[in-house]
Design an enzyme around this catalytic site. Structure first.
Site, PDB file in Angstrom:
ATOM      1  N   ILE A  82       0.805  -1.219   0.000  1.00  0.00           N
ATOM      2  CA  ILE A  82       0.000   0.000   0.000  1.00  0.00           C
ATOM      3  C   ILE A  82       0.842   1.275   0.000  1.00  0.00           C
ATOM      4  CG2 ILE A  82      -0.196   0.194   2.510  1.00  0.00           C
ATOM      5  CD1 ILE A  82      -3.002   0.795  -0.085  1.00  0.00           C
ATOM      6  N   TYR A  83       2.103   1.215   0.392  1.00  0.00           N
ATOM      7  CA  TYR A  83       2.924   2.417   0.460  1.00  0.00           C
ATOM      8  C   TYR A  83       3.102   3.019  -0.929  1.00  0.00           C
ATOM      9  CZ  TYR A  83       4.299   0.782   5.157  1.00  0.00           C
ATOM     10  OH  TYR A  83       4.299   0.346   6.470  1.00  0.00           O
ATOM     11  N   SER A  84       2.570   4.209  -1.089  1.00  0.00           N
ATOM     12  CA  SER A  84       2.571   4.887  -2.395  1.00  0.00           C
ATOM     13  C   SER A  84       2.031   3.978  -3.491  1.00  0.00           C
ATOM     14  CB  SER A  84       3.971   5.387  -2.759  1.00  0.00           C
ATOM     15  OG  SER A  84       4.360   6.449  -1.920  1.00  0.00           O
TER      16      SER A  84
END
Length: 331
Positions: free
Chosen positions: A60-62
């Site tokens: 989900i990070y960036s």
């Protein structure tokens, strides 16, 4: 750098882990203070130069950009078997059905997507980012077991949940002969110690590796509270975590600053040293945006706190609202 065993496994990790939430695309993520690729690569290279072998990211990070940046850099700068790579699954990646959560469909799809972005054949640790109230835990644990048996994942871990949920998942896995979690990545630092009530004793009982995130309380344990940074001005999540308890938290932060001054070290080193003195803490997740933050983190490994200093740091703590574990929302 020395290594330690990862909980009840034979895997060796460094007692500092570089977290990659700080790497990505500020235009495609809730945190617009994250570093783009060029600056991110410098941090990753610095970590390797310092001897750090443990790296943590999430799909989900960036929206995947963090995995891509981390994987590309590690593939260029390190030998795969010399490093330990963790990523996570749960967050919604696209605005459409089956694009998040911990269903079998989501897990099987997302591990393939993560490996493709990382440009790796496997990850060492696959972590469920949150508890999924909409999927039976039996479905999740069997899917994770199958991913391990496929060779695409070496170990599985969990993050940010209630102790009863973690125990339930472990019980389901044990009952069915499936792979059990070996780690807990929880919200734990000098300003937030609610994990000591139930989760930490549970992890001690089961020899679970604890890898706390936000060890510096989003920077609040690293600087004078009158100093504003780009992150402190823009990060709405940290305000949600700590905004309601600022008055009491400041007392604790001031005590850390007092001990830091006496020892001639930084505030962040004292906060990390406190965590590292906790027997269950294997490797705090350090989300560095500058190379010097990694130097500080590694230096904290050599700091020794007396029992009196530990008690002084802890004495001003008061109960906080639970932050991190997601409550079930009523319809």
């Amino acid at each position: 750098m020395k290594t330690v065993k990862f909980g009840n496994t034979g895997m060796d990790v460094t007692p500092i882990c570089l977290g990659a939430m700080s790497f990505g695309d500020p235009d495609n993520w809730i945190h617009d203070w994250v570093l783009r690729e060029e600056d991110s690569r410098r941090i990753i290279r610095k970590a390797l130069d310092l001897g750090i072998n443990f790296f943590d990211t999430a799909n989900i990070y960036s929206k995947g950009e963090s995995e891509r940046i981390l994987g590309k850099a590690l593939n260029e700068f390190a030998e795969r078997e010399d490093i330990v790579v963790a990523t996570k699954v749960h967050g919604t990646m696209k605005d459409r059905p089956n694009s998040g959560g911990l269903s079998r469909k989501a897990i099987m799809h997302e591990i393939e997507q993560s490996l493709e972005r990382l440009e790796m054949d496997y990850v060492d640790l696959y972590i469920i980012h949150r508890w999924d109230y909409n999927t039976p835990i039996e479905e999740t644990m069997e899917a994770l077991h199958d991913v391990v048996k496929s060779g695409k994942v070496r170990y599985i871990g969990a993050s940010a949940m209630y102790a009863w949920q973690f125990q339930k998942a472990q019980h389901v896995a044990e009952k069915n002969g499936w792979t059990k979690f070996v780690s807990m990545q929880n919200h734990y630092n000098l300003l937030y110690r609610e994990e000591e009530r139930e989760m930490m004793p549970l992890c001690e009982d089961q020899t679970i590796a604890v890898t706390p995130y936000s060890p510096l309380a989003s920077g609040r344990l690293a600087r004078d509270w009158s100093v504003e940074t780009k992150r402190s001005k823009m990060d709405k999540v940290q305000d949600m975590k700590y905004g309601k308890t600022e008055e009491q938290d400041k007392i604790i932060a001031d005590r850390a600053a007092e001990i830091a001054e006496k020892k001639g070290v930084s505030r962040s080193q004292i906060a990390l040293a406190w965590l590292l003195h906790k027997p269950l803490v294997v490797s705090p997740i350090i989300g560095a945006t500058k190379e010097k933050y990694l130097d500080d983190a590694v230096a904290a490994l050599d700091i020794r706190l007396s029992q009196e200093e530990m008690e002084y740091l802890e004495a001003a703590y008061v109960p906080h609202e639970v932050v991190g574990a997601s409550p079930k929302l009523s319809n």
